[in-house]
Design a protein around this motif. Structure first.
Motif, mmCIF file in Angstrom:
data_model
loop_
_atom_site.group_PDB
_atom_site.id
_atom_site.type_symbol
_atom_site.label_atom_id
_atom_site.label_comp_id
_atom_site.label_asym_id
_atom_site.label_seq_id
_atom_site.Cartn_x
_atom_site.Cartn_y
_atom_site.Cartn_z
ATOM 1 N N ILE A 138 -9.613 1.518 -1.670
ATOM 2 C CA ILE A 138 -8.983 0.363 -1.030
ATOM 3 C C ILE A 138 -10.105 -0.411 -0.353
ATOM 4 C CG2 ILE A 138 -7.344 -0.449 0.708
ATOM 5 C CD1 ILE A 138 -5.840 2.248 0.334
ATOM 6 N N THR A 139 -10.192 -1.705 -0.656
ATOM 7 C CA THR A 139 -11.182 -2.548 -0.001
ATOM 8 C C THR A 139 -10.439 -3.549 0.881
ATOM 9 O OG1 THR A 139 -11.247 -4.001 -1.953
ATOM 10 C CG2 THR A 139 -12.922 -2.269 -1.800
ATOM 11 N N THR A 140 -11.060 -3.896 2.005
ATOM 12 C CA THR A 140 -10.400 -4.774 2.965
ATOM 13 C C THR A 140 -11.120 -6.111 3.055
ATOM 14 O OG1 THR A 140 -11.657 -3.857 4.832
ATOM 15 C CG2 THR A 140 -9.536 -2.817 4.313
ATOM 16 N N VAL A 141 -10.369 -7.129 3.474
ATOM 17 C CA VAL A 141 -10.894 -8.483 3.542
ATOM 18 C C VAL A 141 -10.196 -9.225 4.683
ATOM 19 C CG1 VAL A 141 -9.212 -9.402 1.858
ATOM 20 C CG2 VAL A 141 -11.441 -10.530 2.119
ATOM 21 N N SER A 142 -10.886 -10.164 5.293
ATOM 22 C CA SER A 142 -10.246 -11.006 6.305
ATOM 23 C C SER A 142 -9.253 -11.940 5.638
ATOM 24 C CB SER A 142 -11.292 -11.845 7.053
ATOM 25 O OG SER A 142 -12.033 -11.043 7.932
ATOM 26 N N GLY A 143 -8.103 -12.104 6.292
ATOM 27 C CA GLY A 143 -7.062 -12.985 5.767
ATOM 28 C C GLY A 143 -5.933 -13.079 6.772
ATOM 29 N N ASN A 144 -4.871 -12.286 6.551
ATOM 30 C CA ASN A 144 -3.785 -12.238 7.532
ATOM 31 C C ASN A 144 -4.318 -11.868 8.913
ATOM 32 O OD1 ASN A 144 -1.542 -12.874 5.892
ATOM 33 N ND2 ASN A 144 -1.446 -10.787 5.125
ATOM 34 N N LEU A 151 0.831 -1.213 0.000
ATOM 35 C CA LEU A 151 0.000 0.000 0.000
ATOM 36 C C LEU A 151 0.863 1.259 0.000
ATOM 37 C CD1 LEU A 151 -2.865 -0.879 2.520
ATOM 38 C CD2 LEU A 151 -3.092 -0.530 0.046
ATOM 39 N N ILE A 152 1.907 1.263 0.813
ATOM 40 C CA ILE A 152 2.798 2.429 0.865
ATOM 41 C C ILE A 152 3.427 2.672 -0.505
ATOM 42 C CG2 ILE A 152 4.990 3.277 1.819
ATOM 43 C CD1 ILE A 152 4.114 1.806 4.473
ATOM 44 N N LEU A 153 3.906 1.610 -1.136
ATOM 45 C CA LEU A 153 4.509 1.749 -2.471
ATOM 46 C C LEU A 153 3.474 2.235 -3.486
ATOM 47 C CD1 LEU A 153 6.727 -1.463 -2.498
ATOM 48 C CD2 LEU A 153 7.518 0.909 -2.368
ATOM 49 N N ALA A 154 2.271 1.667 -3.448
ATOM 50 C CA ALA A 154 1.221 2.052 -4.398
ATOM 51 C C ALA A 154 0.819 3.509 -4.207
ATOM 52 C CB ALA A 154 0.006 1.135 -4.239
ATOM 53 N N LEU A 155 0.674 3.934 -2.945
ATOM 54 C CA LEU A 155 0.262 5.312 -2.669
ATOM 55 C C LEU A 155 1.337 6.318 -3.075
ATOM 56 C CD1 LEU A 155 -1.421 4.521 0.732
ATOM 57 C CD2 LEU A 155 -2.579 5.687 -1.159
ATOM 58 N N GLN A 156 2.578 5.877 -3.136
ATOM 59 C CA GLN A 156 3.688 6.750 -3.540
ATOM 60 C C GLN A 156 3.903 6.751 -5.050
ATOM 61 O OE1 GLN A 156 4.497 8.789 -1.211
ATOM 62 N NE2 GLN A 156 6.487 8.128 -0.474
ATOM 63 N N SER A 157 3.319 5.798 -5.761
ATOM 64 C CA SER A 157 3.632 5.608 -7.176
ATOM 65 C C SER A 157 2.906 6.598 -8.076
ATOM 66 C CB SER A 157 3.248 4.188 -7.608
ATOM 67 O OG SER A 157 3.427 4.061 -9.010
ATOM 68 N N PRO A 158 3.659 7.312 -8.917
ATOM 69 C CA PRO A 158 3.005 8.181 -9.908
ATOM 70 C C PRO A 158 2.325 7.370 -11.024
ATOM 71 C CG PRO A 158 5.383 8.188 -10.224
ATOM 72 C CD PRO A 158 5.117 7.373 -8.982
ATOM 73 N N GLU A 159 2.594 6.065 -11.075
ATOM 74 C CA GLU A 159 2.018 5.221 -12.124
ATOM 75 C C GLU A 159 0.619 4.737 -11.786
ATOM 76 O OE1 GLU A 159 4.769 2.072 -12.877
ATOM 77 O OE2 GLU A 159 6.406 3.457 -13.278
ATOM 78 N N PRO A 190 -10.804 6.495 -0.655
ATOM 79 C CA PRO A 190 -11.865 5.898 0.155
ATOM 80 C C PRO A 190 -11.527 4.452 0.506
ATOM 81 C CG PRO A 190 -12.711 6.604 -1.998
ATOM 82 C CD PRO A 190 -11.261 6.909 -1.971
ATOM 83 N N VAL A 191 -12.049 3.997 1.633
ATOM 84 C CA VAL A 191 -11.816 2.636 2.117
ATOM 85 C C VAL A 191 -13.184 1.975 2.321
ATOM 86 C CG1 VAL A 191 -10.894 1.252 4.040
ATOM 87 C CG2 VAL A 191 -9.657 3.304 3.263
ATOM 88 N N ASN A 231 -5.781 -1.360 10.039
ATOM 89 C CA ASN A 231 -4.401 -1.298 9.542
ATOM 90 C C ASN A 231 -4.300 -0.477 8.263
ATOM 91 O OD1 ASN A 231 -3.619 -2.813 11.717
ATOM 92 N ND2 ASN A 231 -3.322 -4.710 10.567
ATOM 93 N N THR A 232 -5.311 -0.578 7.411
ATOM 94 C CA THR A 232 -5.338 0.255 6.198
ATOM 95 C C THR A 232 -5.373 1.729 6.592
ATOM 96 O OG1 THR A 232 -6.431 -1.478 4.918
ATOM 97 C CG2 THR A 232 -6.671 0.792 4.113
ATOM 98 N N LEU A 233 -6.197 2.076 7.581
ATOM 99 C CA LEU A 233 -6.293 3.466 8.034
ATOM 100 C C LEU A 233 -4.999 3.913 8.719
ATOM 101 C CD1 LEU A 233 -9.983 3.460 9.323
ATOM 102 C CD2 LEU A 233 -9.111 4.271 7.113
ATOM 103 N N THR A 234 -4.300 2.985 9.365
ATOM 104 C CA THR A 234 -2.997 3.306 9.952
ATOM 105 C C THR A 234 -1.986 3.638 8.860
ATOM 106 O OG1 THR A 234 -3.410 1.945 11.909
ATOM 107 C CG2 THR A 234 -1.108 2.407 11.389
ATOM 108 N N VAL A 235 -1.955 2.836 7.802
ATOM 109 C CA VAL A 235 -1.059 3.116 6.672
ATOM 110 C C VAL A 235 -1.419 4.461 6.042
ATOM 111 C CG1 VAL A 235 -0.378 2.387 4.354
ATOM 112 C CG2 VAL A 235 -0.493 0.703 6.197
ATOM 113 N N LEU A 236 -2.711 4.721 5.869
ATOM 114 C CA LEU A 236 -3.125 5.995 5.266
ATOM 115 C C LEU A 236 -2.706 7.182 6.130
ATOM 116 C CD1 LEU A 236 -6.639 5.161 3.774
ATOM 117 C CD2 LEU A 236 -4.450 5.381 2.583
ATOM 118 N N GLY A 237 -2.547 6.956 7.435
ATOM 119 C CA GLY A 237 -2.095 8.013 8.329
ATOM 120 C C GLY A 237 -0.691 8.509 8.025
#
Length: 166
Positions: free
Chosen positions: A34-40, A20-28, A64-65, A49-55
């Motif tokens: 961002i959608t979330t799902v149970s898994g890890n 997510l950090i790499l994607a949010l930084q990418s000009p490409e 939007p999440v 955790n997504t909202l923590t990264v967005l912070g």
């Protein structure tokens, strides 16, 4: 050239947090949602955790999440706390500043939607043939979106999956 429009479906985890950090930084890339799902981790923690990264990013860079599936379609949810820590991010939620505040607080998203499937299908309807769905975790939200409206789901430009296990 124009950035590629993507929806990222994720269950952060340390690996997905970095993605997510790499994607949010990418000009490409332009991240429509961002959608979330149970898994890890379970979907509530994945969303947190997504909202923590967005912070880590200024508000104008936060897409939007939408919260997605809280369990697999068939089997029992089996999380990976032994790999990613009990918070899914290697324990960063317990890191505090000298003043006792969290070092990495979760922030609000511009929109926090309750249904990832609705979010995914609505975005596709508004931009048929233009969106890439990047799936970093279990494919539950994709399966549910396809089940609900296969015709719309097939209007994705492409699906990119980080997956596979033996």
């Amino acid at each position: 050239h124009m950035p590629r429009r993507v929806i990222i479906d994720t269950d952060p985890g340390v690996d997905d947090a970095l993605a997510l950090i790499l994607a949010l930084q990418s000009p490409e890339l332009y991240i429509d949602a961002i959608t979330t799902v149970s898994g890890n981790v379970d979907v509530e923690l994945a969303t947190q955790n997504t909202l923590t990264v967005l912070g880590l990013f200024p508000p104008e860079r936060r897409p939007p999440v939408a919260r997605g599936a809280n369990r697999p379609l068939v089997r029992v949810l089996d999380t990976a706390a032994h790999v990613h820590g009990d918070d899914g991010l290697g324990g960063v939620s317990r890191m505090l500043t000298a003043a006792g505040q969290p070092c990495y607080p979760a922030v609000g998203a511009p929109q926090l939607m309750q249904d990832a499937v609705v979010c995914i299908l609505d975005l596709i309807r508004h931009a048929p043939g233009e969106l890439t769905l990047v799936a970093l975790g279990p494919l539950t939200n994709l399966a549910l979106a396809w089940r609900r409206d296969a015709h719309t789901f097939h209007q994705l430009a492409e699906v990119v999956i980080m997956g596979g296990a033996v």
